[in-house]
Write an enzyme that holds these catalytic residues in place. Sequence first.
Site, PDB file in Angstrom:
ATOM      1  N   GLU A   1      10.757  63.789  37.219  1.00 48.19           N
ATOM      2  CA  GLU A   1       9.530  63.320  36.558  1.00 48.19           C
ATOM      3  C   GLU A   1       8.848  64.459  35.799  1.00 48.19           C
ATOM      4  O   GLU A   1       8.329  64.254  34.702  1.00 48.19           O
ATOM      5  CB  GLU A   1       8.596  62.690  37.595  1.00 48.19           C
TER       6      GLU A   1
ATOM      7  N   GLU B   1      14.006  57.638  45.080  1.00 46.68           N
ATOM      8  CA  GLU B   1      12.899  57.119  45.906  1.00 46.68           C
ATOM      9  C   GLU B   1      13.236  55.798  46.586  1.00 46.68           C
ATOM     10  O   GLU B   1      12.832  55.543  47.716  1.00 46.68           O
ATOM     11  CB  GLU B   1      11.633  56.950  45.051  1.00 46.68           C
TER      12      GLU B   1
END
Length: 678
Positions: free
Chosen positions: A105, A125
């Site tokens: 990210e 995730e």
Amino acid sequence: MSSDVVRVEFKNDLAYVTINNPPVNATSTAVRAGLHEAVKTVAASSVKAAIIQCEGRTFVAGGDITEFDKPPMEPQLPDVCDEIEACSVPFIAAMHGTVLGGGFEVALACAWRIALGSTRFGLPEVNIGLIPGAGGTQRLPRLVGVEKAVEIACLGTMFSADKMLALGALDQVVENLEDGVFAFVQNLPQRPIGVSQRSSASPGSEWFSEQRTMWTKKSKGQQSPLHALDAIEWATQTDFAEGLKRERERFMQLKGSSESKALRHAFFAERKAAKPEAIAGGTVLPINIVAVIGGGLMGAGISVAALGAGYQVHMVERDAAAAAAGMQRVTDILESSVKRGKLSETGMAVQLEKFSSSSDYADCADAELAVEAVFEDLIVKCDVFKSLDKAMKPGAILATNTSYLDPQAIFADIGNPERCLGLHFFSPAHIMKLLEIVKTPQTSADVLATSFDLAKKMRKVAALSGICDGFIGNRMLAAYRRQADYMLADGALPFEIDAAMRDFGMPMGPYELQDLTGLQIAWATRKRQAATRDPKERYVTLGDQLCDMERFGQRSGKGWYRYEDGNRKPIRDEAVEELIMKYSANQNIKRQAFSKETIQYRLIAALANEGALIVEEGIAETRSDVDVVKLHGYGFPRWRGGPMHFVEQTGITDFKVHMAEIIAQSPNSWRMANWFSN
Ligand code: NAI
């Protein structure tokens, strides 16, 4: 300003922002704070670009799991990412190692992304029941398109640098990071528009609905991939700020979900199982050559697993013809791996070069470890180990793959018993992840440590077990099946029990699974146990009756169900259902209806009660080891964490009530674990 973990250095007209937070440069509070300050420092300078890089073995490889259950601390990662993207100086991510989760990210917020060829990327995730929480689901579709973003975020696996380059997620893949970045900044392209400011075209609501159906099927009850899909759809429906807000809200909500807790438990349970107390102080002994005795179903699979781990393997069979058949089985498995693209032709040639088979124990003389997988017969196994004892070095490790026999009886006549143990693989041994490492009271810590190392090299998930009938996994399976049979006798039908357990998340119910694997092995075990079984224990003979009728499962065309035209789909069979009704009538049992929930509760209670007894008897070191066994050897849904975690999360008192009912319905058949009775 520089912090301990993030330092900023200026060289020529460049700023170098270096993260140093071993072991994996996780985005801990200190790293986020350091980056926040670094962006300010860079913005106040007049450099033409800033490079974010990491020391050590990897670029940022995710969040800091130790901060996970604590309240979030400022600055939060989504804000830091926004600051990087909005900085007046463009940032370049210079990456190596594994760029995962928050690391990816951060990279998405940079103006350019450059990586070493060996770098791997992912948004994992979903594997812990979450979605990316710092813009991953909003920036990635804007960068690579919705379809690819869904693949990356919903799958949660890692992708190579080449694949990422092809998707347009990277600007360059280089052989030397420092040189590559240096060359890149010499001809710095015009700064592209920030990823968050780009638009993300929707493939249409129909596409999303097809994907929802597909991921629902694929994830078998696990919800996180569907949440990731929702979040990516927002990227096509709202502006970035709104999408980011929704993503964060969903992320925070999922952090407290039972699914995420279960998946995190599974993750930590595996780590813990790999380092049991019993190996403390043990030294890993060198192993180069593995002897495998028996080249049948298990021996061939074990050989392939050992070859895949890089060992030289010699297989011993009963005679030359059987040795050739064993060699053929190994070759067939390797060839099928090549066909499925799992192994290259060269890889197969290298492995076959390291493989040999014969009927002569003298060929095992140089092996440091022998794994026996011959018939499940004590006398045959004892003879094999006598031959190995003679042929091999006195310190060589001797292991049996027995499913139910007592390893102590198998090794009774063998010298140096500290080198003996059970290595219980699951079928097919080259595919199934679980390896039960069975210690005898004499097995040394060195031998155990070596076995855990072997498991790691074979990419297995290992769990330590002591000796009991069936070890951890099969003993629990027996309790589960016993309770299922009691419910059959008391009013349920096989299809109801199977449907309830599939609904719980098991890949199959107990009866369709028995039909798939065959009823004979469990039948033989029950016959063997008959002499020692408590005569007062409730014993349902339905499975035995089916075997007497030669209904052995799919392979004989019928078992608990019937099968048509070689098809694997179980079909309800009136003959079996009548047999069950008749059984109940003969036993004077008034059949009762069982709801789906009752079936689930009772079976999980039986499973967890047995698991708790296993821990209380010292067979397993911890309840989490028991969970690892069920997750990796028996298809227990990972997103439920394993039976012990599930019971703990749902409420031990609830399950105590169910266990008490089970005991009341079949007295003399169960012992309530202290875990429940306390
Ligand atoms: P299998 O019948 O497919 O293979 C046994 C092999 O051992 C045969 O190829 C036979 O020729 C060979 N053999 C027999 N006596 C021998 C001797 N004295 N010397 C050398 N080779 C000999 O049996 P399978 O299924 O491979 O099982 C082997 C062992 O693994 C058994 O102890 C079984 O309980 C255990 N096991 C089996 C599992 C399964 O799912 N089939 C799972 C886990 C363990």
